[in-house]
Design a protein around this motif. Structure first.
Motif, PDB file in Angstrom:
ATOM      1  N   ASP A 264       0.836  -1.192   0.000  1.00 39.39           N
ATOM      2  CA  ASP A 264       0.000   0.000   0.000  1.00 39.39           C
ATOM      3  C   ASP A 264       0.879   1.253   0.000  1.00 39.39           C
ATOM      4  OD1 ASP A 264      -2.141   1.722   0.106  1.00 39.39           O
ATOM      5  OD2 ASP A 264      -2.420   1.537   2.280  1.00 39.39           O
ATOM      6  N   THR A 265       1.604   1.447  -1.081  1.00 45.34           N
ATOM      7  CA  THR A 265       2.498   2.590  -1.244  1.00 45.34           C
ATOM      8  C   THR A 265       2.768   2.781  -2.722  1.00 45.34           C
ATOM      9  OG1 THR A 265       4.724   3.440  -0.803  1.00 45.34           O
ATOM     10  CG2 THR A 265       4.482   1.053  -0.858  1.00 45.34           C
ATOM     11  N   ALA A 266       3.043   4.016  -3.092  1.00 47.63           N
ATOM     12  CA  ALA A 266       3.410   4.285  -4.488  1.00 47.63           C
ATOM     13  C   ALA A 266       4.819   3.813  -4.801  1.00 47.63           C
ATOM     14  CB  ALA A 266       3.290   5.780  -4.775  1.00 47.63           C
ATOM     15  N   TYR A 267       5.614   3.601  -3.746  1.00 50.25           N
ATOM     16  CA  TYR A 267       7.001   3.182  -3.934  1.00 50.25           C
ATOM     17  C   TYR A 267       7.088   1.664  -4.066  1.00 50.25           C
ATOM     18  CZ  TYR A 267       8.224   7.891  -2.294  1.00 50.25           C
ATOM     19  OH  TYR A 267       8.348   9.235  -2.146  1.00 50.25           O
ATOM     20  N   GLY A 268       8.261   1.197  -4.499  1.00 47.71           N
ATOM     21  CA  GLY A 268       8.486  -0.241  -4.601  1.00 47.71           C
ATOM     22  C   GLY A 268       9.952  -0.573  -4.741  1.00 47.71           C
ATOM     23  N   LEU A 269      10.741  -0.165  -3.744  1.00 49.54           N
ATOM     24  CA  LEU A 269      12.188  -0.339  -3.862  1.00 49.54           C
ATOM     25  C   LEU A 269      12.678  -1.607  -3.170  1.00 49.54           C
ATOM     26  CD1 LEU A 269      14.676   0.896  -5.110  1.00 49.54           C
ATOM     27  CD2 LEU A 269      14.974   2.281  -3.039  1.00 49.54           C
ATOM     28  N   ASN A 270      12.449  -1.726  -1.864  1.00 50.09           N
ATOM     29  CA  ASN A 270      12.999  -2.853  -1.120  1.00 50.09           C
ATOM     30  C   ASN A 270      12.023  -3.291  -0.042  1.00 50.09           C
ATOM     31  OD1 ASN A 270      15.309  -4.627  -0.382  1.00 50.09           O
ATOM     32  ND2 ASN A 270      15.263  -3.477   1.527  1.00 50.09           N
ATOM     33  N   ALA A 271      12.147  -4.531   0.388  1.00 49.05           N
ATOM     34  CA  ALA A 271      11.360  -5.061   1.500  1.00 49.05           C
ATOM     35  C   ALA A 271      12.168  -6.143   2.186  1.00 49.05           C
ATOM     36  CB  ALA A 271      10.021  -5.619   1.017  1.00 49.05           C
ATOM     37  N   SER A 272      11.677  -6.565   3.350  1.00 50.46           N
ATOM     38  CA  SER A 272      12.384  -7.563   4.153  1.00 50.46           C
ATOM     39  C   SER A 272      11.360  -8.462   4.813  1.00 50.46           C
ATOM     40  CB  SER A 272      13.246  -6.855   5.203  1.00 50.46           C
ATOM     41  OG  SER A 272      13.860  -7.771   6.079  1.00 50.46           O
ATOM     42  N   VAL A 273      11.605  -9.776   4.802  1.00 52.33           N
ATOM     43  CA  VAL A 273      10.690 -10.754   5.393  1.00 52.33           C
ATOM     44  C   VAL A 273      11.480 -11.617   6.366  1.00 52.33           C
ATOM     45  CG1 VAL A 273       9.101 -12.658   4.969  1.00 52.33           C
ATOM     46  CG2 VAL A 273       9.283 -10.796   3.301  1.00 52.33           C
ATOM     47  N   TRP A 274      10.971 -11.754   7.603  1.00 54.41           N
ATOM     48  CA  TRP A 274      11.646 -12.533   8.642  1.00 54.41           C
ATOM     49  C   TRP A 274      10.781 -13.717   9.040  1.00 54.41           C
ATOM     50  CZ3 TRP A 274      16.537 -11.265  10.613  1.00 54.41           C
ATOM     51  CH2 TRP A 274      17.084 -10.111  10.046  1.00 54.41           C
ATOM     52  N   SER A 275      11.325 -14.921   8.850  1.00 50.24           N
ATOM     53  CA  SER A 275      10.599 -16.157   9.129  1.00 50.24           C
ATOM     54  C   SER A 275      11.590 -17.302   9.237  1.00 50.24           C
ATOM     55  CB  SER A 275       9.594 -16.449   8.008  1.00 50.24           C
ATOM     56  OG  SER A 275       9.027 -17.737   8.137  1.00 50.24           O
ATOM     57  N   ARG A 276      11.240 -18.307  10.038  1.00 51.12           N
ATOM     58  CA  ARG A 276      12.065 -19.516  10.093  1.00 51.12           C
ATOM     59  C   ARG A 276      11.779 -20.445   8.922  1.00 51.12           C
ATOM     60  NH1 ARG A 276      11.204 -18.823  15.863  1.00 51.12           N
ATOM     61  NH2 ARG A 276      13.188 -18.929  17.027  1.00 51.12           N
ATOM     62  N   ASP A 277      10.694 -20.221   8.203  1.00 47.70           N
ATOM     63  CA  ASP A 277      10.263 -21.076   7.098  1.00 47.70           C
ATOM     64  C   ASP A 277      10.673 -20.407   5.783  1.00 47.70           C
ATOM     65  OD1 ASP A 277       8.919 -22.458   5.097  1.00 47.70           O
ATOM     66  OD2 ASP A 277       7.135 -22.807   6.319  1.00 47.70           O
ATOM     67  N   SER A 278      11.725 -20.906   5.158  1.00 48.79           N
ATOM     68  CA  SER A 278      12.254 -20.266   3.957  1.00 48.79           C
ATOM     69  C   SER A 278      11.259 -20.286   2.803  1.00 48.79           C
ATOM     70  CB  SER A 278      13.554 -20.948   3.527  1.00 48.79           C
ATOM     71  OG  SER A 278      14.548 -20.813   4.512  1.00 48.79           O
ATOM     72  N   ARG A 279      10.555 -21.396   2.629  1.00 47.52           N
ATOM     73  CA  ARG A 279       9.591 -21.485   1.528  1.00 47.52           C
ATOM     74  C   ARG A 279       8.471 -20.486   1.717  1.00 47.52           C
ATOM     75  NH1 ARG A 279       8.769 -28.002   0.267  1.00 47.52           N
ATOM     76  NH2 ARG A 279      10.932 -28.411  -0.401  1.00 47.52           N
TER      77      ARG A 279
END
Length: 523
Positions: free
Chosen positions: A415-430
């Motif tokens: 929900d943003t006009a931008y789209g440069l980078n993001a980060s996801v943290w989880s023990r489940d790689s898939r």
């Protein structure tokens, strides 16, 4: 003696008039201007200033030199880039001091720039010749049509570099442009020019002809458009608003551009994340270079089941950060770059708090450390009516928000006009990879904020939406500085009626041939 006074004394020892003159030799300009250090607010050095007429002169000089440079074998050009790599690592202490004085960042974050520049120079120095080689392509008719695809340089690339990463961003675009056989004219920000000028001088020491890479310095709204007006290709890094103007001006001339612009990046903490690692990673993701990094995280979306534990740990780690920027190791975050950046940070925080947001830690200007220091700040309760919700802050400020599930997290992240980078943290790689694929950003780090993606220079880096056009790094980061040229040689028979055939017979023969080629699974 206070910390700022020690910095003043050391700056005077390091940035001498002789050094300024040596670095300024790469600038085309008859005027004079000054750069300042955000660590103290004091004048750092006097440098040449460029008029719009002198921008044209810089391009003419680079254009004449580029023709001779492009005629050299690509492996010779690559050898210069690889020598630069070695010189950079051997003499990094010189530029670490300049970077801290230029930008105010902590030494560890200045070193990030050295690492990024070294990674890019090694990649292009090793892989560049192969990426630029002439390639055989399938012809219209096998055997009869022989096709080769060449890569030709554009001519002279105009590069506009911001103040926040003056070494890394200068090197990562200028070096592939030079390797491709172009000349380069770079406009660094005046308040980050020393590190950029140092990089150019180091390339000359590595064997680059001095006139192939020229620098111009001056007021952005004046000198910037002049660079775009003369460039055969434009590489721009900066704000989205300025990027739109650069793209429009380049489009009038039918000149290609690559634009790395702003971001409002999200860090997603899923319900199965390792909270300790996620909190430590979030500190790096949010506060590197005092948050003055287009790929840093400004929004944290954390699942309700781990929100309390994560927030408590993240706030504790943030509160424990060591502020300051002595010209030495040992601090966690440095200064903002200018009064304008400080005003933007404080304005976003004050607006959010006035509308109901709550500061969990930080929130204060720290003039005791230097004129533009500001504490790393964590807020909660940030809502859509606040500037902090949708505008890029570009400072050490992050908003934490709880989410009920992955669907809500993905929806809010997008929900943003931008789209440069993001980060996801989880023990489940898939699971993390599935979520990453749904995020509308040019890069996504899994269990990492941004360093793994940005440091993987064989893969591309860039933005979607208002975050820009084109890509840095990877093959595209080099080939964008070239024009593809197809050379097709027709042999034995023409692609036209021959051997007594009329046009109807030729058409029938070609139709049968195309069907046969498909049956044979030929492209």
């Amino acid at each position: 003696m206070t910390g700022p006074q020690r910095t003043r004394n050391k700056a005077a020892q390091l940035v001498t008039p002789q050094l300024a003159a040596s670095l300024g030799a790469g600038v085309t300009g008859s005027g004079r201007t000054a750069c300042h250090s955000p660590l103290t607010g004091d004048r750092l050095a006097e440098l040449p200033a460029t008029t719009t007429a002198e921008v044209a002169e810089a391009f003419a000089t680079a254009r004449a030199a580029a023709a001779r440079w492009a005629a050299r074998p690509v492996r010779e050009r690559a050898a210069v880039v690889l020598r630069f790599h070695d010189l950079l690592l051997d003499r990094q202490d010189e530029v670490l001091d300049l970077l801290q004085l230029d930008t105010g960042k902590a030494r560890t974050h200045a070193h990030d720039e050295v690492l990024g520049a070294a990674l890019a120079s090694r990649y292009y120095g090793r892989r560049g010749p192969g990426l630029l080689r002439t390639r055989a392509r399938t012809g219209a008719v096998p055997v009869l049509t022989r096709v080769r695809e060449n890569r030709q340089p554009h001519g002279v690339v105009g590069q506009i570099v911001p103040w926040n990463y003056p070494l890394e961003l200068t090197v990562e675009d200028a070096l592939p442009a030079l390797l491709a056989g172009n000349g380069v004219v770079t406009k660094p920000d005046t308040e980050g020019a020393l590190a950029a000028l140092w990089a150019r001088r180091l390339m000359v020491e590595a064997g680059l002809p001095a006139d192939v890479w020229r620098m111009v310095i001056g007021d952005g709204p004046v000198v910037g458009p002049a660079v775009v007006a003369h460039a055969d290709y434009v590489a721009f890094t900066g704000s989205t608003a300025t990027g739109r103007r650069v793209a429009a001006q380049a489009a009038e001339r039918l000149v290609g551009t690559s634009l790395e612009l702003g971001g409002k990046n999200s860090l997603l903490v899923l319900d199965d994340a390792d909270v300790e690692k996620a909190a430590a990673g979030a500190v790096r993701a949010c506060f590197s270079s005092a948050g003055q990094l287009c790929i840093s995280a400004e929004r944290i979306l954390v699942h309700v089941s781990v929100a309390d534990a994560f927030t408590e740990r993240f706030v504790a780690l943030t509160r424990a950060m060591r502020l300051g920027a002595p010209l030495a190791w040992g601090t966690d975050m440095g200064s903002l770059s200018s009064q304008a950046q400080l005003d933007r940070v404080t304005g976003h925080i004050d607006d959010a708090v006035s509308l109901g947001a709550r500061v969990l830690t930080g929130g204060r200007h720290r003039p005791d450390l230097g004129p533009y220091f500001h504490e790393p700040t964590v807020l909660t309760g940030v809502t859509p009516g606040m500037r902090l919700h949708h505008e890029e802050t570009f400072g050490p400020v992050v908003a934490v928000r709880r989410v009920e599930d992955d669907e809500e997290a993905v929806a809010l992240a997008n929900d943003t006009a931008y789209g440069l980078n993001a980060s996801v943290w989880s023990r489940d790689s898939r699971r993390a990879r599935r979520i990453a694929a749904r995020l509308r950003t040019g890069s996504v780090g899994i269990n990492d904020g941004f360093a793994a993606a940005y440091g993987s220079v064989a893969a591309t880096m860039g933005g979607m939406g208002d975050s820009g056009l084109g890509r840095r790094h990877g093959a595209e980061g080099l080939l964008k500085y070239t024009e593809a040229q197809t050379v097709a040689q027709q042999r034995l028979l023409p692609l036209a009626p021959s051997l007594g055939m009329d046009d109807r017979q030729f058409a029938a023969l070609m139709s049968v041939s195309l069907k046969a080629l498909k049956t044979l699974r030929l492209p």
